[in-house]
Write a protein that holds these residues in place. Structure first.
Motif: not given
Length: 104
Positions: A27, A31, A34-35
């Motif tokens: 990522f 990202e 967000s994960k």
């Protein structure tokens, strides 16, 4: 992660356990954030993270496991800024579980 003879290698530690867990990698910084939110919404807490370079691009990986305790992730701070955040977290009852250093 580490590089040996020009090859990126990975190492890991495992402990006995049960329950939900996940390992995600590759990522970018946004990202990864967000994960982390997605995993938290599923009741999984970040217990370890790694950042590494892949083809000249910084990437992030994380390991999550089921837990009901709260978590804090302190990243993108200078060392002194990180120490300040760590002191605040400790005063709120958090314990330090992982430390990452990297060169982007």
């Amino acid at each position: 992660t580490y590089v040996e003879d020009g090859t990126s290698l990975w190492a890991g530690a495992l402990v006995a356990g049960s329950g939900a867990y996940a390992m995600w990698r590759n990522f970018n910084v946004d990202e990864f954030g967000s994960k982390r939110t997605e995993m938290s919404n599923q009741g999984l807490k970040l217990i370890d993270m790694e950042t590494y370079m892949s083809n000249g691009v910084q990437k992030w990986a994380g390991v999550w496991r089921a837990d009901t305790e709260k978590e804090i992730l302190n990243r993108n701070f200078t060392f002194c800024g990180w120490l300040d955040q760590d002191s605040i977290a400790r005063s709120q009852g958090f314990i330090f579980t992982d430390f990452e250093t990297y060169q982007p």
